[in-house]
Design a protein around this motif. Structure first.
Motif, PDB file in Angstrom:
ATOM      1  N   ARG A 130       0.835  -1.201   0.000  1.00  0.00           N
ATOM      2  CA  ARG A 130       0.000   0.000   0.000  1.00  0.00           C
ATOM      3  C   ARG A 130       0.870   1.253   0.000  1.00  0.00           C
ATOM      4  N   GLN A 131       2.011   1.186   0.743  1.00  0.00           N
ATOM      5  CA  GLN A 131       2.911   2.329   0.768  1.00  0.00           C
ATOM      6  C   GLN A 131       3.591   2.521  -0.584  1.00  0.00           C
ATOM      7  N   ARG A 132       3.941   1.396  -1.250  1.00  0.00           N
ATOM      8  CA  ARG A 132       4.580   1.505  -2.562  1.00  0.00           C
ATOM      9  C   ARG A 132       3.636   2.144  -3.573  1.00  0.00           C
ATOM     10  N   ASN A 133       2.321   1.846  -3.481  1.00  0.00           N
ATOM     11  CA  ASN A 133       1.355   2.376  -4.436  1.00  0.00           C
ATOM     12  C   ASN A 133       1.096   3.857  -4.241  1.00  0.00           C
ATOM     13  N   GLN A 134       1.436   4.373  -3.055  1.00  0.00           N
ATOM     14  CA  GLN A 134       1.138   5.776  -2.785  1.00  0.00           C
ATOM     15  C   GLN A 134       1.914   6.709  -3.710  1.00  0.00           C
ATOM     16  N   HIS A 135       3.041   6.272  -4.228  1.00  0.00           N
ATOM     17  CA  HIS A 135       3.875   7.123  -5.063  1.00  0.00           C
ATOM     18  C   HIS A 135       3.597   6.927  -6.551  1.00  0.00           C
ATOM     19  N   LYS A 136       2.645   6.064  -6.895  1.00  0.00           N
ATOM     20  CA  LYS A 136       2.305   5.820  -8.294  1.00  0.00           C
ATOM     21  C   LYS A 136       0.994   6.521  -8.632  1.00  0.00           C
ATOM     22  N   PRO A 137       0.910   7.099  -9.826  1.00  0.00           N
ATOM     23  CA  PRO A 137      -0.335   7.778 -10.202  1.00  0.00           C
ATOM     24  C   PRO A 137      -1.448   6.771 -10.449  1.00  0.00           C
ATOM     25  N   ARG A 138      -2.653   7.228 -10.287  1.00  0.00           N
ATOM     26  CA  ARG A 138      -3.786   6.357 -10.608  1.00  0.00           C
ATOM     27  C   ARG A 138      -3.916   6.261 -12.133  1.00  0.00           C
ATOM     28  N   PRO A 139      -4.471   5.194 -12.654  1.00  0.00           N
ATOM     29  CA  PRO A 139      -4.600   5.037 -14.108  1.00  0.00           C
ATOM     30  C   PRO A 139      -5.585   6.057 -14.673  1.00  0.00           C
ATOM     31  N   PRO A 140      -5.461   6.433 -15.947  1.00  0.00           N
ATOM     32  CA  PRO A 140      -6.429   7.348 -16.562  1.00  0.00           C
ATOM     33  C   PRO A 140      -7.825   6.744 -16.521  1.00  0.00           C
ATOM     34  N   ILE A 141      -8.786   7.560 -16.175  1.00  0.00           N
ATOM     35  CA  ILE A 141     -10.141   7.041 -16.007  1.00  0.00           C
ATOM     36  C   ILE A 141     -10.696   6.483 -17.309  1.00  0.00           C
ATOM     37  N   GLU A 142     -10.302   7.102 -18.452  1.00  0.00           N
ATOM     38  CA  GLU A 142     -10.819   6.622 -19.740  1.00  0.00           C
ATOM     39  C   GLU A 142     -10.243   5.249 -20.097  1.00  0.00           C
ATOM     40  N   GLU A 143      -9.124   4.884 -19.470  1.00  0.00           N
ATOM     41  CA  GLU A 143      -8.504   3.588 -19.744  1.00  0.00           C
ATOM     42  C   GLU A 143      -9.228   2.455 -19.037  1.00  0.00           C
ATOM     43  N   ILE A 144      -9.736   2.713 -17.852  1.00  0.00           N
ATOM     44  CA  ILE A 144     -10.376   1.627 -17.089  1.00  0.00           C
ATOM     45  C   ILE A 144     -11.899   1.684 -17.144  1.00  0.00           C
ATOM     46  N   GLU A 145     -12.479   2.790 -17.605  1.00  0.00           N
ATOM     47  CA  GLU A 145     -13.944   2.931 -17.542  1.00  0.00           C
ATOM     48  C   GLU A 145     -14.687   1.840 -18.295  1.00  0.00           C
ATOM     49  N   PRO A 146     -14.295   1.476 -19.559  1.00  0.00           N
ATOM     50  CA  PRO A 146     -15.039   0.393 -20.233  1.00  0.00           C
ATOM     51  C   PRO A 146     -15.017  -0.914 -19.455  1.00  0.00           C
ATOM     52  N   ILE A 147     -13.883  -1.209 -18.821  1.00  0.00           N
ATOM     53  CA  ILE A 147     -13.770  -2.456 -18.058  1.00  0.00           C
ATOM     54  C   ILE A 147     -14.640  -2.387 -16.805  1.00  0.00           C
ATOM     55  N   VAL A 148     -14.605  -1.251 -16.124  1.00  0.00           N
ATOM     56  CA  VAL A 148     -15.409  -1.085 -14.905  1.00  0.00           C
ATOM     57  C   VAL A 148     -16.887  -1.203 -15.243  1.00  0.00           C
ATOM     58  N   ARG A 149     -17.317  -0.545 -16.310  1.00  0.00           N
ATOM     59  CA  ARG A 149     -18.740  -0.596 -16.680  1.00  0.00           C
ATOM     60  C   ARG A 149     -19.167  -2.005 -17.084  1.00  0.00           C
ATOM     61  N   LYS A 150     -18.272  -2.741 -17.709  1.00  0.00           N
ATOM     62  CA  LYS A 150     -18.585  -4.117 -18.102  1.00  0.00           C
ATOM     63  C   LYS A 150     -18.902  -4.964 -16.875  1.00  0.00           C
ATOM     64  N   TYR A 151     -18.054  -4.880 -15.852  1.00  0.00           N
ATOM     65  CA  TYR A 151     -18.266  -5.724 -14.677  1.00  0.00           C
ATOM     66  C   TYR A 151     -19.263  -5.104 -13.696  1.00  0.00           C
ATOM     67  N   TRP A 152     -19.458  -3.790 -13.814  1.00  0.00           N
ATOM     68  CA  TRP A 152     -20.546  -3.158 -13.046  1.00  0.00           C
ATOM     69  C   TRP A 152     -21.884  -3.711 -13.520  1.00  0.00           C
ATOM     70  N   ALA A 153     -22.024  -3.893 -14.845  1.00  0.00           N
ATOM     71  CA  ALA A 153     -23.261  -4.453 -15.396  1.00  0.00           C
ATOM     72  C   ALA A 153     -23.511  -5.862 -14.883  1.00  0.00           C
TER      73      ALA A 153
END
Length: 479
Positions: A8-31
């Protein structure tokens, strides 16, 4: 010794992924109504470059909310807030219970409503319906399938032909996923039926080991095409000449029959009531050419859109828990696309585009008249009239009104014979509904000959069970 750093500490220094990159995947499994933890696990294990991006559960939830996806706790619905939506859905889905209604609200309106709240709603607004219970004695049978793409079962549904509508379905019985559910004015033309299958494998890029159907010349196209495609991609089958299709007798095409049973209970009642209104009120006369043509032009695309929504809901909804079921439990779409997540096999065969084009040109040429919803001249006038009406968005509340206005205007065009299009008048006056249906039934293909698959109903195992798929030329996986 240097201490291990916390992930968790290692991830704190990494940027979050672009929302447009993960949105199709999130919406697929949200459905599919997966939890945040489940979606995050899929993202991290299968889609994100974790050397580049970091994504914690809290960050993921923030991003999900930015996408406008909110859980039930955030939406905070009440009996009063869902009343309007449930009442609207009840008109088309009169038999929907709490589980089905929850799914409808989620997929139709994006509303996350707990079943407990729906139970409370039913007790207040539908007390009589809530008390009704039907007792059924079910004779259980276990259906076994080797894996995804082992087999596709196809079947037709004729109970709406009195309305001029016919249905067809294609299903993978292992995953329970519906590949297509089509409505048209015909379901006995082999070219039309084959086109549904070819459209599916062309979009997907793969084909199953075998296909299965009831006896009937309307399925000769699929049987021939499947055999040619399998032999095209496997020279061993070409040398043996085996037919890669199973013909089911005595109503043994079980899985599609179950799908039709669910369809008749979950989807048909409300829409059948809607369509019967036109017959009852005398708006739609199935023997009048102009009525039939307008009905086809307007209603078939509308009903197909509703069917597509139904299929999307079914494919993304986990089936009710059943301890007697030996096939995987989960959303059918996920089981089909990712059988490895369920410890299952996938028997898909990559199909060459030129092979699909060959069988399409040979058995289902796109220029065949069966693929014309209505004659082109009539379609042009119908489109013109619809545009004059403002191209209204069709709903269950206005579709009959739009239909009646269109018929009235199209009749007026036909009446102005001196000013009208003679070709259009000829189309309307000489369009014979029954003879056209007969013409479009299509000539039966000569069925390809060759030895059949092994296994099946004719070759039961010692315990009485049988295997219907195509693994090992029909013998199955063995021990």
């Amino acid at each position: 010794m240097a201490s291990q750093s916390n992930p968790r500490q290692r991830n704190q220094h990494k940027p979050r992924p672009p929302i447009e990159e993960i949105e199709p995947i999130v919406r697929k499994y949200w459905a599919m109504r997966k939890t945040d933890i489940q979606i995050l696990k899929i993202l991290r294990e299968e889609h994100l470059d974790l050397t580049k991006y970091g994504l914690s559960i809290n960050t993921f939830r923030e991003m999900r909310k930015e996408m406008g996806l909110e859980r039930a706790r955030t939406q905070k619905h009440t009996i009063e807030s869902i009343h309007e939506f449930v009442s609207e859905l009840r008109a088309l889905y009169p038999l929907a219970g709490a589980r089905e209604m929850s799914s409808l609200l989620f997929h139709e309106h994006g509303m996350s409503v707990p079943r407990d709240l729906l139970y409370d709603y039913f007790k207040v607004y539908e007390a009589d319906l809530f008390r009704e219970r039907k007792t059924r004695r079910i004779k259980r049978r276990r259906y076994w399938c080797a894996g995804a793409n082992d087999i596709i079962c196809v079947d037709q549904h004729d109970k709406w032909k009195y309305l001029g509508l016919a249905f067809h379905i294609g299903e993978d019985p292992f995953a329970g996923v519906i590949h297509w559910l089509k409505v048209y004015h015909n379901n006995n033309n082999p070219k039309l039926i084959l086109s549904y299958y070819l459209d599916f494998i062309e979009e997907f890029g793969y084909m199953p080991l075998i296909t299965q159907s009831d006896l009937g010349s309307e399925n000769y196209g699929i049987a021939n095409a499947q055999t040619i495609l399998r032999q095209w991609h496997d020279p061993r089958l070409r040398d043996k000449g085996t037919v890669q299709h199973r013909w089911m007798r005595s109503k043994k095409n079980i899985k599609p029959e179950i799908a039709w049973s669910q369809f008749r209970r979950r989807w048909s009642p409300g829409f059948q009531t809607l369509l019967d209104e036109g017959l009852r009120e005398g708006w739609y006369d199935t023997t009048r050419p102009i009525d039939t043509l307008t009905f086809r032009w307007l209603f078939i695309p509308y009903i197909q859109a509703e069917l597509d929504a139904y299929v999307d809901r079914i494919n993304n909804t986990r089936k009710r828990a059943d301890r007697n079921k030996i096939l995987p439990h989960g959303p059918p779409k996920e089981i089909f696309e990712h059988p490895e997540r369920y410890g299952a096999l996938d028997f898909k065969i990559k199909v060459q585009p030129e092979a699909i084009q060959y069988v399409r040109d040979r058995f289902a040429p796109p220029d065949d008249p069966i693929f014309e919803l209505v004659p082109p001249t009539f379609a042009a006038y119908a489109g013109q009239v619809y545009a004059e009406l403002g191209s209204p968005e069709l709903t269950s509340k206005n579709i009959w009104q739009v239909y009646r206005e269109m018929v009235e205007r199209l009749e007026a065009i036909a009446a102005r014979s001196a000013e009208g299009d003679e070709e259009y008048i000829e189309v309307v006056e000489e369009f014979d509904v029954q003879s056209q249906l007969d013409d479009m039934s299509g000539e039966a293909y000569p069925l390809m000959e060759g030895p059949g698959l092994l296994g099946g109903l004719e070759n039961r195992r010692e315990d009485g069970s049988f295997y219907l798929g195509g693994v090992n030329e029909g013998l199955g996986l063995g021990e």
